[in-house]
Design an enzyme around this catalytic site. Structure first.
Site, PDB file in Angstrom:
ATOM      1  N   HIS A  58       0.838  -1.207   0.000  1.00  0.00           N
ATOM      2  CA  HIS A  58       0.000   0.000   0.000  1.00  0.00           C
ATOM      3  C   HIS A  58       0.870   1.252   0.000  1.00  0.00           C
ATOM      4  CE1 HIS A  58      -3.247  -2.758   1.179  1.00  0.00           C
ATOM      5  NE2 HIS A  58      -4.076  -1.800   0.799  1.00  0.00           N
ATOM      6  N   LYS A  86      -0.753   4.909   4.677  1.00  0.00           N
ATOM      7  CA  LYS A  86      -1.693   3.994   5.330  1.00  0.00           C
ATOM      8  C   LYS A  86      -1.288   3.784   6.786  1.00  0.00           C
ATOM      9  CE  LYS A  86      -3.910  -0.510   4.710  1.00  0.00           C
ATOM     10  NZ  LYS A  86      -5.251   0.050   4.948  1.00  0.00           N
TER      11      LYS A  86
HETATM   12  P1  NAP Z   1      -6.720  10.118   3.643  1.00  0.00           P
HETATM   13  O1  NAP Z   1      -6.589  10.672   2.278  1.00  0.00           O
HETATM   14  O2  NAP Z   1      -5.597  10.258   4.604  1.00  0.00           O
HETATM   15  O3  NAP Z   1      -8.055  10.758   4.292  1.00  0.00           O
HETATM   16  C1  NAP Z   1      -8.410  10.542   5.618  1.00  0.00           C
HETATM   17  C2  NAP Z   1      -9.458  11.524   6.035  1.00  0.00           C
HETATM   18  O4  NAP Z   1      -9.712  11.342   7.433  1.00  0.00           O
HETATM   19  C3  NAP Z   1      -9.042  12.973   5.870  1.00  0.00           C
HETATM   20  O5  NAP Z   1     -10.165  13.745   5.540  1.00  0.00           O
HETATM   21  C4  NAP Z   1      -8.504  13.311   7.259  1.00  0.00           C
HETATM   22  O6  NAP Z   1      -8.547  14.692   7.570  1.00  0.00           O
HETATM   23  C5  NAP Z   1      -9.455  12.551   8.132  1.00  0.00           C
HETATM   24  N1  NAP Z   1      -8.855  12.296   9.444  1.00  0.00           N
HETATM   25  C6  NAP Z   1      -7.557  12.015   9.720  1.00  0.00           C
HETATM   26  N2  NAP Z   1      -7.380  11.871  11.040  1.00  0.00           N
HETATM   27  C7  NAP Z   1      -8.587  12.073  11.603  1.00  0.00           C
HETATM   28  C8  NAP Z   1      -9.055  12.070  12.941  1.00  0.00           C
HETATM   29  N3  NAP Z   1      -8.230  11.813  13.961  1.00  0.00           N
HETATM   30  N4  NAP Z   1     -10.351  12.329  13.165  1.00  0.00           N
HETATM   31  C9  NAP Z   1     -11.206  12.573  12.137  1.00  0.00           C
HETATM   32  N5  NAP Z   1     -10.816  12.605  10.857  1.00  0.00           N
HETATM   33  C10 NAP Z   1      -9.524  12.353  10.593  1.00  0.00           C
HETATM   34  O7  NAP Z   1      -7.039   8.550   3.588  1.00  0.00           O
HETATM   35  P2  NAP Z   1      -7.834   7.749   2.449  1.00  0.00           P
HETATM   36  O8  NAP Z   1      -6.869   7.133   1.503  1.00  0.00           O
HETATM   37  O9  NAP Z   1      -8.929   8.611   1.930  1.00  0.00           O
HETATM   38  O10 NAP Z   1      -8.428   6.556   3.310  1.00  0.00           O
HETATM   39  C11 NAP Z   1      -9.435   6.779   4.275  1.00  0.00           C
HETATM   40  C12 NAP Z   1      -9.749   5.443   4.961  1.00  0.00           C
HETATM   41  O11 NAP Z   1     -10.270   4.528   3.995  1.00  0.00           O
HETATM   42  C13 NAP Z   1      -8.524   4.738   5.576  1.00  0.00           C
HETATM   43  O12 NAP Z   1      -8.918   4.070   6.743  1.00  0.00           O
HETATM   44  C14 NAP Z   1      -8.124   3.735   4.511  1.00  0.00           C
HETATM   45  O13 NAP Z   1      -7.419   2.625   5.032  1.00  0.00           O
HETATM   46  C15 NAP Z   1      -9.483   3.332   4.010  1.00  0.00           C
HETATM   47  N6  NAP Z   1      -9.532   2.779   2.678  1.00  0.00           N
HETATM   48  C16 NAP Z   1     -10.487   1.834   2.490  1.00  0.00           C
HETATM   49  C17 NAP Z   1     -10.669   1.283   1.248  1.00  0.00           C
HETATM   50  C18 NAP Z   1     -11.766   0.263   1.090  1.00  0.00           C
HETATM   51  O14 NAP Z   1     -11.963  -0.229  -0.030  1.00  0.00           O
HETATM   52  N7  NAP Z   1     -12.491  -0.068   2.140  1.00  0.00           N
HETATM   53  C19 NAP Z   1      -9.871   1.681   0.173  1.00  0.00           C
HETATM   54  C20 NAP Z   1      -8.909   2.667   0.384  1.00  0.00           C
HETATM   55  C21 NAP Z   1      -8.768   3.221   1.658  1.00  0.00           C
HETATM   56  P3  NAP Z   1      -7.184  15.568   7.695  1.00  0.00           P
HETATM   57  O15 NAP Z   1      -6.848  15.980   6.312  1.00  0.00           O
HETATM   58  O16 NAP Z   1      -7.565  16.659   8.597  1.00  0.00           O
HETATM   59  O17 NAP Z   1      -6.101  14.680   8.288  1.00  0.00           O
END
Ligand code: NAP
Length: 265
Positions: free
Chosen positions: A155, A159
């Site tokens: 990844h 992550k």
């Molecule tokens: P990302 O770009 O880092 O986005 C994360 C989001 O969560 C941002 O808006 C961030 O805001 C917010 N956040 C971070 N820390 C936080 C906290 N303590 N409290 C509340 N909000 C917070 O990550 P991403 O790639 O979009 O992934 C998001 C999630 O989806 C992760 O858990 C990832 O593992 C998961 N994911 C799942 C799949 C699936 O198919 N299920 C696929 C890809 C990813 P800030 O900008 O303020 O930090």
């Protein structure tokens, strides 16, 4: 009838793409509010890089759920806030669709129990890519014939959780068909700690984190004179959107929590 949706994590890579998916399917979905830890009392259009939408944004999930009617809540954040948000959504009778990975077994049990009590639908899917779900299903089939198996998941380096939810889920599925065994030489020793990876019932999981990657997994099986590799690559986050779309529709039909996209496809 349009499904009203609240989304947490609108500025994230997954969250912003999920908003685009909702907007591309306006006849099916309406975004009613967002939860964002850095913005409160503004509208989505006031946040840099966000679409021109007069959708209210809240820091506090409780206030968001109390003040906005919604059918479905999508969480795409981090494990701690994701769990809190999801629990709050259930208590407000809003069906969660959770893509956030890294929930503990106890957290999933707790949410399952809450949904059961309320007869409320919920979906938690560590991987919304249809190809990844097939990779898991094929791995479960192959594990019945090849009990020696390693998972290599790769990844992007932002992550937070390792191993990935998909890798753990794949191992759990393979446990159902595989004959349990400790792999490798009986006298094997790790010269450097962690060299053989994490262990699930004797299966090994190795996690690679690199800039430039999205989400990739290989499941390698070994038998006498042969190996079999089942491999899936999410090249970009579009790969997850069809699964989210299907889940938001399907969760409306459920009366319990379902863990894993494979259980609704
Ligand atoms: P990302 O770009 O880092 O986005 C994360 C989001 O969560 C941002 O808006 C961030 O805001 C917010 N956040 C971070 N820390 C936080 C906290 N303590 N409290 C509340 N909000 C917070 O990550 P991403 O790639 O979009 O992934 C998001 C999630 O989806 C992760 O858990 C990832 O593992 C998961 N994911 C799942 C799949 C699936 O198919 N299920 C696929 C890809 C990813 P800030 O900008 O303020 O930090």
């Amino acid at each position: 009838m349009s499904i009203n949706v609240i989304l947490a994590g609108p500025r994230g890579r997954m969250g912003s793409q999920a908003i685009n998916m909702l907007l591309e399917n306006k006849d099916a979905f309406t975004l009613t509010a967002c939860i964002d830890r850095k913005h409160d009392g503004v509208e989505l259009k006031d946040i840099d890089g966000m679409p021109d939408l007069a959708v209210p944004v809240y820091e506090d999930p409780e206030a968001c759920f109390r003040e906005n009617g919604a059918d479905v809540f999508i969480d795409l954040t981090v494990p701690d806030s994701g769990y809190r948000n999801t629990k709050a959504a259930i208590l407000h009778n809003i069906r969660p669709v959770v893509g956030t990975t890294g929930f503990t077994d106890d957290q999933i049990k707790d949410l399952t129990f809450l949904c059961e009590e309320k007869k409320l639908g919920a979906i938690i899917a560590p991987n919304f890519a249809i190809g990844a779900v097939l990779m898991m299903k094929f791995s479960k089939m192959a594990a019945a014939y090849f009990p020696d198996v390693d998972i290599i998941e790769k990844h992007h380096d932002q992550k937070l959780d390792a191993p990935s939810g998909t890798a753990v889920k794949t191992a759990e599925l393979m446990k159902e068909t595989r004959t349990s065994k400790k792999q490798g030489h009986v006298n094997e020793q790790e010269v450097l700690e962690g060299a053989r990876g994490a262990d699930v019932d004797g299966m090994k999981i190795h996690s690679v984190r690199m800039p430039g990657l999205v989400a990739h997994q290989e499941v390698i099986f070994g038998g006498k004179g042969q190996t079999l590799t089942i491999k899936h690559d999410s090249i970009n986050r579009d790969s997850f959107m069809e699964g989210i779309k299907v889940s938001v529709k399907q969760v409306m039909e459920l009366e319990k929590l379902v863990y894993g996209l494979e259980n609704i496809l």
